[in-house]
Motif scaffolding. Sequence first.
Motif, PDB file in Angstrom:
ATOM      1  N   THR A 131       0.664  -1.169   0.048  1.00  0.00           N
ATOM      2  CA  THR A 131       0.035   0.139   0.023  1.00  0.00           C
ATOM      3  C   THR A 131       0.986   1.062  -0.018  1.00  0.00           C
ATOM      4  OG1 THR A 131      -0.338  -0.190   2.379  1.00  0.00           O
ATOM      5  CG2 THR A 131      -2.081  -1.144   1.087  1.00  0.00           C
ATOM      6  N   ASP A 132       2.114   1.277   0.168  1.00  0.00           N
ATOM      7  CA  ASP A 132       2.825   2.367   0.136  1.00  0.00           C
ATOM      8  C   ASP A 132       3.372   2.764  -1.217  1.00  0.00           C
ATOM      9  OD1 ASP A 132       4.693  -0.141   0.473  1.00  0.00           O
ATOM     10  OD2 ASP A 132       6.231   1.510   0.679  1.00  0.00           O
ATOM     11  N   PHE A 133       2.826   1.860  -2.259  1.00  0.00           N
ATOM     12  CA  PHE A 133       3.159   2.059  -3.841  1.00  0.00           C
ATOM     13  C   PHE A 133       1.791   2.497  -4.379  1.00  0.00           C
ATOM     14  CE2 PHE A 133       6.577  -0.507  -3.265  1.00  0.00           C
ATOM     15  CZ  PHE A 133       7.265  -0.554  -4.357  1.00  0.00           C
ATOM     16  N   HIS A 134       2.045   3.471  -5.723  1.00  0.00           N
ATOM     17  CA  HIS A 134       0.811   4.202  -5.976  1.00  0.00           C
ATOM     18  C   HIS A 134       1.097   4.101  -7.464  1.00  0.00           C
ATOM     19  CE1 HIS A 134      -0.072   6.728  -2.492  1.00  0.00           C
ATOM     20  NE2 HIS A 134       1.230   6.462  -2.201  1.00  0.00           N
ATOM     21  N   LEU A 135      -0.075   3.706  -8.192  1.00  0.00           N
ATOM     22  CA  LEU A 135       0.017   3.664  -9.595  1.00  0.00           C
ATOM     23  C   LEU A 135      -0.441   4.887 -10.203  1.00  0.00           C
ATOM     24  CD1 LEU A 135       0.051   1.809 -11.953  1.00  0.00           C
ATOM     25  CD2 LEU A 135      -2.483   1.297 -11.876  1.00  0.00           C
ATOM     26  N   PHE A 136       0.394   5.483 -11.066  1.00  0.00           N
ATOM     27  CA  PHE A 136       0.139   6.735 -11.729  1.00  0.00           C
ATOM     28  C   PHE A 136      -0.018   6.667 -12.993  1.00  0.00           C
ATOM     29  CE2 PHE A 136       2.554   8.181  -7.759  1.00  0.00           C
ATOM     30  CZ  PHE A 136       1.969   9.136  -7.632  1.00  0.00           C
ATOM     31  N   ARG A 137      -0.856   7.355 -13.882  1.00  0.00           N
ATOM     32  CA  ARG A 137      -1.076   7.453 -15.288  1.00  0.00           C
ATOM     33  C   ARG A 137      -0.423   8.749 -15.728  1.00  0.00           C
ATOM     34  NH1 ARG A 137      -6.248   7.408 -15.649  1.00  0.00           N
ATOM     35  NH2 ARG A 137      -6.438   9.510 -15.486  1.00  0.00           N
ATOM     36  N   LEU A 138       0.662   8.741 -16.669  1.00  0.00           N
ATOM     37  CA  LEU A 138       1.385   9.754 -17.275  1.00  0.00           C
ATOM     38  C   LEU A 138       0.523   9.936 -18.430  1.00  0.00           C
ATOM     39  CD1 LEU A 138       4.973   8.757 -15.991  1.00  0.00           C
ATOM     40  CD2 LEU A 138       3.266   9.761 -14.939  1.00  0.00           C
ATOM     41  N   GLU A 139      -0.051  10.937 -18.705  1.00  0.00           N
ATOM     42  CA  GLU A 139      -0.883  11.434 -19.777  1.00  0.00           C
ATOM     43  C   GLU A 139      -0.152  12.517 -20.689  1.00  0.00           C
ATOM     44  OE1 GLU A 139      -4.552  13.147 -18.394  1.00  0.00           O
ATOM     45  OE2 GLU A 139      -4.991  11.215 -17.383  1.00  0.00           O
ATOM     46  N   PRO A 140       0.423  12.165 -21.926  1.00  0.00           N
ATOM     47  CA  PRO A 140       1.342  13.031 -22.537  1.00  0.00           C
ATOM     48  C   PRO A 140       0.422  14.375 -23.079  1.00  0.00           C
ATOM     49  CG  PRO A 140       1.678  10.721 -23.369  1.00  0.00           C
ATOM     50  CD  PRO A 140       0.682  10.926 -22.365  1.00  0.00           C
ATOM     51  N   GLU A 141       0.806  15.453 -23.066  1.00  0.00           N
ATOM     52  CA  GLU A 141       0.224  16.471 -23.540  1.00  0.00           C
ATOM     53  C   GLU A 141       0.830  17.077 -24.744  1.00  0.00           C
ATOM     54  OE1 GLU A 141       0.059  19.391 -20.267  1.00  0.00           O
ATOM     55  OE2 GLU A 141      -1.984  18.692 -20.026  1.00  0.00           O
ATOM     56  N   SER A 142       2.255  17.083 -24.823  1.00  0.00           N
ATOM     57  CA  SER A 142       3.080  17.261 -26.082  1.00  0.00           C
ATOM     58  C   SER A 142       4.388  16.683 -25.863  1.00  0.00           C
ATOM     59  CB  SER A 142       3.304  18.847 -26.129  1.00  0.00           C
ATOM     60  OG  SER A 142       3.834  19.277 -24.909  1.00  0.00           O
ATOM     61  N   ALA A 143       5.013  16.797 -27.006  1.00  0.00           N
ATOM     62  CA  ALA A 143       6.356  16.212 -27.024  1.00  0.00           C
ATOM     63  C   ALA A 143       7.188  16.542 -27.985  1.00  0.00           C
ATOM     64  CB  ALA A 143       6.282  14.564 -27.413  1.00  0.00           C
ATOM     65  N   SER A 144       8.310  16.139 -27.880  1.00  0.00           N
ATOM     66  CA  SER A 144       9.724  16.321 -28.924  1.00  0.00           C
ATOM     67  C   SER A 144      10.261  15.320 -29.155  1.00  0.00           C
ATOM     68  CB  SER A 144      10.444  17.627 -28.455  1.00  0.00           C
ATOM     69  OG  SER A 144      11.325  17.186 -27.154  1.00  0.00           O
ATOM     70  N   TYR A 145      10.667  14.999 -30.519  1.00  0.00           N
ATOM     71  CA  TYR A 145      11.464  13.858 -30.869  1.00  0.00           C
ATOM     72  C   TYR A 145      12.776  14.433 -31.934  1.00  0.00           C
ATOM     73  CZ  TYR A 145      12.211   9.395 -33.491  1.00  0.00           C
ATOM     74  OH  TYR A 145      12.955   8.145 -33.908  1.00  0.00           O
TER      75      TYR A 145
END
Length: 183
Positions: A131-145
Amino acid sequence: MQALTPAARNLDEVLSECHAFDREFRSLLIASCNADSEPEASYAPYIKHQGSYYVYLSELAAHTGNLLHNERCSVLFIENEADAKYLFARRRLTLRCVAREVARDGDAFDEVFDQMEAQFGNFMRMMRNLTDFHLFRLEPESASYVSGFAQAYSLTGEGLQTIRLRNEAGHRRTKTPDTQTTD
């Protein structure tokens, strides 16, 4: 000054290459800021689901607290130095993201975690109940390649489907005695 201009590349091909690049990796590099706005970098194994990146982070990791208090973060995928033709022009994808915690008691948590178990093995079964772990969703808004010298692209829009070359003029080079011309 002379310009080092990129070779003409089909933007649809670059976009496909960019969207496939993250599949070469099992972990991502993440940058976040602490409460004093000091940047911190780390890494985490990830899975990609419906266009977002999911990471399962311990409260012992600085970036967990950072993401709980400041949802802005950056994710980096970068070509291995040993595989790069030029060290200064390593292929890389940088994503500017919003981090959202996934509630442990929801269907989304179970769906994503089942995929994590499939990706990372039975070890994740034990991790699921910590329970000391958290699941995060990282939602990209913009990027560079960046795919090489003078080949830097910006990605925006839904699903990062809009791509443009960042500087069509390329890099500038100062004139040296062997490149100067006389009139």
